[in-house]
Design an enzyme around this catalytic site. Structure first.
Site, mmCIF file in Angstrom:
data_model
loop_
_atom_site.group_PDB
_atom_site.id
_atom_site.type_symbol
_atom_site.label_atom_id
_atom_site.label_comp_id
_atom_site.label_asym_id
_atom_site.label_seq_id
_atom_site.Cartn_x
_atom_site.Cartn_y
_atom_site.Cartn_z
ATOM 1 N N LYS A 123 4.514 2.664 8.940
ATOM 2 C CA LYS A 123 3.294 3.413 9.217
ATOM 3 C C LYS A 123 2.093 2.478 9.346
ATOM 4 O O LYS A 123 1.302 2.587 10.290
ATOM 5 C CB LYS A 123 3.062 4.435 8.095
ATOM 6 C CG LYS A 123 1.951 5.425 8.349
ATOM 7 C CD LYS A 123 1.759 6.345 7.143
ATOM 8 C CE LYS A 123 3.031 7.049 6.775
ATOM 9 N NZ LYS A 123 2.827 7.988 5.646
ATOM 10 N N SER B 8 -7.603 4.841 3.894
ATOM 11 C CA SER B 8 -7.430 4.032 2.683
ATOM 12 C C SER B 8 -7.771 2.573 2.974
ATOM 13 O O SER B 8 -8.403 1.896 2.151
ATOM 14 C CB SER B 8 -5.986 4.134 2.178
ATOM 15 O OG SER B 8 -5.778 5.325 1.459
ATOM 16 N N LYS C 196 0.849 -1.201 0.000
ATOM 17 C CA LYS C 196 0.000 0.000 0.000
ATOM 18 C C LYS C 196 0.877 1.239 0.000
ATOM 19 O O LYS C 196 1.839 1.319 0.769
ATOM 20 C CB LYS C 196 -0.877 0.021 1.263
ATOM 21 C CG LYS C 196 -1.912 1.135 1.237
ATOM 22 C CD LYS C 196 -3.078 0.722 0.395
ATOM 23 C CE LYS C 196 -4.079 1.858 0.178
ATOM 24 N NZ LYS C 196 -3.595 2.886 -0.760
ATOM 25 N N ASN D 18 -3.287 18.786 -0.117
ATOM 26 C CA ASN D 18 -4.172 17.759 0.431
ATOM 27 C C ASN D 18 -3.972 17.541 1.920
ATOM 28 O O ASN D 18 -4.905 17.172 2.632
ATOM 29 C CB ASN D 18 -3.963 16.429 -0.293
ATOM 30 C CG ASN D 18 -4.363 16.501 -1.753
ATOM 31 O OD1 ASN D 18 -5.110 17.379 -2.154
ATOM 32 N ND2 ASN D 18 -3.839 15.574 -2.547
ATOM 33 N N THR E 178 -5.613 12.464 6.090
ATOM 34 C CA THR E 178 -4.228 12.695 6.513
ATOM 35 C C THR E 178 -4.125 13.980 7.316
ATOM 36 O O THR E 178 -3.511 14.015 8.389
ATOM 37 C CB THR E 178 -3.296 12.741 5.291
ATOM 38 O OG1 THR E 178 -3.465 11.561 4.511
ATOM 39 C CG2 THR E 178 -1.843 12.822 5.738
ATOM 40 N N LYS F 100 5.483 2.467 -2.599
ATOM 41 C CA LYS F 100 5.373 3.856 -3.030
ATOM 42 C C LYS F 100 5.674 3.916 -4.507
ATOM 43 O O LYS F 100 6.388 3.058 -5.054
ATOM 44 C CB LYS F 100 6.357 4.748 -2.267
ATOM 45 C CG LYS F 100 5.899 6.189 -2.157
ATOM 46 C CD LYS F 100 4.765 6.335 -1.163
ATOM 47 C CE LYS F 100 4.390 7.796 -0.953
ATOM 48 N NZ LYS F 100 3.388 7.960 0.102
#
Length: 420
Positions: free
Chosen positions: A97, A353, A73, A224, A193, A109
């Protein structure tokens, strides 16, 4: 951002953080070595048709760090500074995380080296679809689930989903998170976030015995994460005194009209215009302003050994990934600053998510109140775990978070073993 320390290598930072944390843990060397490496690194070169009819070759990356905990993820960013080492570090931080908030994801990523500010919407769509095609054999709802990151958004996720679904021959909403609601996105995902930064900052205030009402906040970043965080800080009773974007920022020690600043950002692509109540400030200056809470919510490597001693904030809530270098960490810790590390402070995104992914797999739709309640519960619980480790082992919050995250992944890795 102009404050980014070009000499700071994100991957070297990530490795140094592992080495600092494992000193306090009993982990066999083979597992430490394994966690310093990645499962898979994919580099793709993307011929993309531009609006003038010519083709340009862009370079994109997808790094899958460790999938022992579950599907990979992690976000996808479009930025001119993106390179393989940066993506490696970000994938590694995603692993920790997810583990810190106890979500069954591995870390990944992705990114493309480009400048989306100089590209049209059609060119970004062409780039996105070509990039998706290049990654189509390694992503999927049970393999690797991308999400928005720097300069990507729900529309980009919609293009990824559509391209992947065309390749599969049926709609696959679970291939990405952070999608538009109309395509199976989750309520509360866009704000997650930034809201998570505020939730964890509130927990830090509680630990330090501080009343949030009237505490001053400086936010680096107005996108964001930063924009949402600034609005959420203001709503929670904090006084936001500075906000910036990549062009610079605005500062008013009496407090900013956050809604007006963000409206200016949306309309004019900057946070300060003539007539606004505030003075211009550079990104470097913002980090050193007098304030109670500093929220770096832009890029990595902005707080370094060169400026850490000048940071006046009592609490640093890291909305960005890797904004503080290891040398700066030591300086901040020695001067008594309370750092809420990135792998905890900005974990709201991966948490919601996960909620979106679960909803897609089960054809559910939770309301925003349910999402908010689940998010706050998980982040507060994780904060308490990290703070407990920090107190027990007498370490800073980043080291404590790494001990928690690395420890969970290492135990899962040991249980699964190496095969063949």
């Amino acid at each position: 951002m102009e404050t980014k320390d070009s000499a700071a290598n994100a991957y070297a930072m990530a490795i140094e953080q592992i080495e600092s944390a494992v000193k306090y843990m009993e982990i066999e060397t083979c597992f430490v070595d394994r966690l310093k490496t990645t499962d898979r690194e994919v580099t793709v070169h993307l011929p993309v048709k531009m609006d003038d009819g010519t083709y340009r070759i862009f370079t994109g990356y997808r790094v899958q760090h460790c999938g022992v905990y579950g599907p990979y993820k992690g976000g996808i960013r479009y930025h001119p500074d993106t390179d393989l080492d940066e993506v490696r570090a970000l994938a590694m931080w995603m692993t920790w995380k997810s583990a810190v908030v106890n979500i069954p994801f591995g870390g990944a990523k992705g990114g493309v080296n480009c400048n989306p500010k100089e590209m049209s919407s059609r060119e970004i769509e062409n780039l996105t679809r070509r990039f998706t095609w290049g990654l189509s054999n390694i992503i999927g709802p049970e393999r690797d689930i991308p999400a928005p990151d720097v300069y990507t958004n729900p529309q980009v996720m919609a293009w990824i989903m559509d391209t992947y679904s065309i390749l599969r021959g049926y709609a696959v909403p679970g291939v990405v998170t952070g999608k538009p609601l109309e395509l199976g996105g989750s309520l509360g995902r866009h704000e997650a976030t930034g809201k998570g930064v505020v939730i964890t900052a509130l927990q830090a205030c509680h630990q330090l015995g501080l009343d949030p009402k009237g505490l001053t906040v400086a936010v680096q970043g107005a996108g964001n994460v930063g924009g949402v965080a600034a609005a959420a800080f203001s709503k929670a009773g904090f006084k936001v005194v500075a906000i910036s974007d990549s062009k610079g920022g605005i500062h008013n020690p009496k407090g900013l009209d956050v809604n007006a600043v963000l409206a200016c950002k949306n309309q004019y692509s900057c946070v300060i215009k003539p007539g606004m109540k505030g003075d211009s400030v550079t990104n470097s200056e913002l980090l050193e302003l007098k304030c109670d809470i500093l929220a770096p919510c832009a890029l990595e490597g902005v707080i370094t050994k060169k400026n850490a001693a000048k940071v006046k904030a009592r609490i640093i809530a890291e909305g960005a990934n890797g904004p503080t270098t290891p040398n700066a960490d030591k300086i901040l810790h020695d001067k008594g600053a309370f750092v809420v590390p990135d792998i905890l402070a900005n974990a709201g995104g991966v948490t919601v998510s996960y909620f979106e992914w679960v909803q897609n797999l089960q054809n559910l739709l939770w309301d925003e109140e349910e999402i908010g309640r689940r998010l706050e519960k998980r982040l507060c619980s994780s904060f308490e775990e990290v703070h407990g480790i920090a107190m027990e082992k007498k370490v800073d919050m980043r080291t404590a978070a790494l001990i928690l995250g690395i420890g969970r992944v290492a135990r899962a890795l040991k249980l699964r073993g190496f095969y063949p």
